[in-house]
Write a protein that holds these residues in place. Structure first.
Motif, PDB file in Angstrom:
ATOM      1  N   LEU A  74     -23.257 -26.225 -97.480  1.00 46.69           N
ATOM      2  CA  LEU A  74     -23.831 -27.541 -97.179  1.00 46.69           C
ATOM      3  C   LEU A  74     -23.050 -28.166 -96.024  1.00 46.69           C
ATOM      4  CD1 LEU A  74     -26.079 -29.237 -98.625  1.00 46.69           C
ATOM      5  CD2 LEU A  74     -24.225 -30.556 -99.600  1.00 46.69           C
ATOM      6  N   TYR A  75     -23.758 -28.471 -94.961  1.00 43.20           N
ATOM      7  CA  TYR A  75     -23.109 -29.075 -93.787  1.00 43.20           C
ATOM      8  C   TYR A  75     -22.813 -30.542 -94.073  1.00 43.20           C
ATOM      9  CZ  TYR A  75     -22.834 -30.869 -88.981  1.00 43.20           C
ATOM     10  OH  TYR A  75     -22.450 -31.506 -87.828  1.00 43.20           O
ATOM     11  N   PRO A 109     -21.747 -37.976 -89.663  1.00 40.72           N
ATOM     12  CA  PRO A 109     -22.126 -37.339 -90.928  1.00 40.72           C
ATOM     13  C   PRO A 109     -23.416 -36.538 -90.801  1.00 40.72           C
ATOM     14  CG  PRO A 109     -22.870 -39.585 -90.914  1.00 40.72           C
ATOM     15  CD  PRO A 109     -22.124 -39.393 -89.626  1.00 40.72           C
ATOM     16  N   SER A 110     -23.596 -35.604 -91.724  1.00 38.70           N
ATOM     17  CA  SER A 110     -24.878 -34.910 -91.802  1.00 38.70           C
ATOM     18  C   SER A 110     -25.775 -35.704 -92.750  1.00 38.70           C
ATOM     19  CB  SER A 110     -24.684 -33.508 -92.361  1.00 38.70           C
ATOM     20  OG  SER A 110     -24.388 -33.592 -93.735  1.00 38.70           O
ATOM     21  N   PHE A 111     -27.045 -35.364 -92.743  1.00 40.06           N
ATOM     22  CA  PHE A 111     -27.955 -36.053 -93.666  1.00 40.06           C
ATOM     23  C   PHE A 111     -27.776 -35.554 -95.094  1.00 40.06           C
ATOM     24  CE2 PHE A 111     -29.609 -36.946 -89.538  1.00 40.06           C
ATOM     25  CZ  PHE A 111     -29.908 -38.298 -89.642  1.00 40.06           C
ATOM     26  N   ASN A 112     -27.125 -34.387 -95.233  1.00 39.65           N
ATOM     27  CA  ASN A 112     -26.775 -33.907 -96.580  1.00 39.65           C
ATOM     28  C   ASN A 112     -25.752 -34.853 -97.196  1.00 39.65           C
ATOM     29  OD1 ASN A 112     -28.274 -31.483 -96.345  1.00 39.65           O
ATOM     30  ND2 ASN A 112     -26.621 -30.574 -95.157  1.00 39.65           N
ATOM     31  N   LYS A 134     -27.239 -38.171 -98.104  1.00 37.81           N
ATOM     32  CA  LYS A 134     -28.030 -38.048 -99.338  1.00 37.81           C
ATOM     33  C   LYS A 134     -27.107 -38.075-100.557  1.00 37.81           C
ATOM     34  CE  LYS A 134     -31.484 -35.030-101.504  1.00 37.81           C
ATOM     35  NZ  LYS A 134     -30.986 -33.980-102.365  1.00 37.81           N
TER      36      LYS A 134
END
Lengths: 205, 160
Positions: free
Chosen positions: B51-52, B63-66, B69
């Motif tokens: 997970l990025y 940040p990533s959207f992962n 979330k």
């Protein structure tokens, strides 16, 4: 463990991850770095978390020293005229033959990394027999693979090409003519041979 | 660690197992336990794994959207916006007070907040420009857009 050997831009990788419910491990490879960015974006957007991506040519997949249960080979191909109006003027028979050689090299490498009862799904969006039926016939005769029946939309693949009679099992492949889709070729191959120390394949009975 | 510092900006608490976190150049990834068993594989020169979480550029964390979330699923600063605002926000626009349906957590000026639609999907995040609970002018910008999911389309624009 699943290998997606020619993964970018990642549509099929994401679909695999979805089918695996984001569990297990997918190893995704592509040799064009720029395309890996698109693949990474796809994985992030779809919240995929079971995939490891390497910048690696599928012809060197055995360098990872991993044996896979399943392998997806959506190999680079010549495409077809449905998505490219100038297809006929852009390509020659040499291009098709070069792609067919590349596809055979990828298939041979994939077999090396496949577990004894593992399966390969081979797909192209080319309609050229050199890249489809002839390659599968070669794989059946040289790599210890057999073509499994699949429940898939499409017509039986050709078993007689350019006057040559191919292995009967090749008809289990599916040839999807342009119409409802852009045109595809797909098949499932199962390993039924073991490699000896010299690298030769012995077929299991 | 940059990831944890970023999460704290939203007054959220998420557990990130540092044993499962790997850094590749300026990017952070979170592995799962299955990946951990393949540690030999991960130490090789991977491009992307698990997970990025995000990347650091010029000492700033993106940040990533992962990760967003993951923060949105916990108790954290959030604003829930209406459909029109949702559309404008993912096109890169700021959030006006009028478009905010609900404020969860801090609404104080200067704090960071996630922006969610009515389905509780995280659309991105922004910085609060005015105290959301005291703000009266409904046509003023309340949350400045910092990052939104439209970025997925914009980041590949212009690439052949």
């Amino acid at each position: 463990m699943v290998l997606d050997a020619c993964a970018a831009p990642g549509g099929k990788t994401v679909q695999l991850a979805d089918l695996m419910r984001n569990t297990g491990v997918i190893i995704a490879l592509d040799f064009k770095r720029r395309r890996l960015t698109a693949l990474a974006n796809h994985l992030e957007r779809c919240h995929v978390k079971n995939t490891i991506v390497y910048h690696l040519d599928a012809r060197h997949a055995s360098k990872l020293k991993v044996r896979f249960d399943r392998i997806l080979l959506d190999v680079p191909c010549s495409g077809n005229f449905v998505t490219d109006e100038e297809w006929f003027s852009k390509r020659t028979m040499n291009d098709v033959e070069r792609n067919a050689r590349l596809q055979r090299a990828i298939l041979a490498e994939a077999v090396k990394t496949l577990k004894e009862d593992g399966e390969i799904v081979y797909a192209t969006c080319s309609l050229e027999p050199e890249e489809d039926e002839l390659n599968i016939d070669w794989a059946v005769k040289n790599l210890g693979l057999r073509v499994e029946r699949i429940n898939c939309y499409g017509e039986k693949a050709l078993t007689e090409v350019f006057g040559r009679r191919l292995d009967d099992s090749v008809e289990n492949c599916r040839r999807i003519w342009p119409g409802r889709t852009q045109g595809f070729f797909v098949c499932k191959l199962k390993k039924c041979g073991v490699q000896d120390a010299s690298g030769k394949i012995r077929k299991q009975v | 660690m940059q990831v944890v510092k970023f999460v704290n900006k939203f007054r959220a608490r998420i557990f990130l197992n540092e044993d499962l976190m790997v850094k590749k150049e300026n990017r952070y990834f979170l592995l799962n336990k299955k990946h951990k068993k393949l540690k030999g594989l991960i130490t090789k020169d991977f491009f992307y794994a698990g997970l990025y979480l995000g990347k650091v550029r010029n000492k700033r964390f993106f940040p990533s959207f992962n990760l967003l979330k993951m923060i949105a699923e916990k108790r954290s600063n959030k604003v829930i916006v209406d459909k029109k605002t949702e559309w404008l926000f993912i096109c890169g626009r700021d959030v006006f007070k009028r478009g905010i349906i609900k404020v969860v957590g801090s609404g104080r000026k200067g704090d960071y907040t996630l922006v969610l639609n009515t389905h509780r999907e995280c659309l991105g995040f922004g910085r609060i420009l005015h105290d959301l609970n005291k703000m009266e002018d409904k046509d003023a910008v309340a949350v400045k857009n910092v990052l939104d999911i439209g970025d997925f389309l914009r980041r590949e624009k212009g690439q052949p």
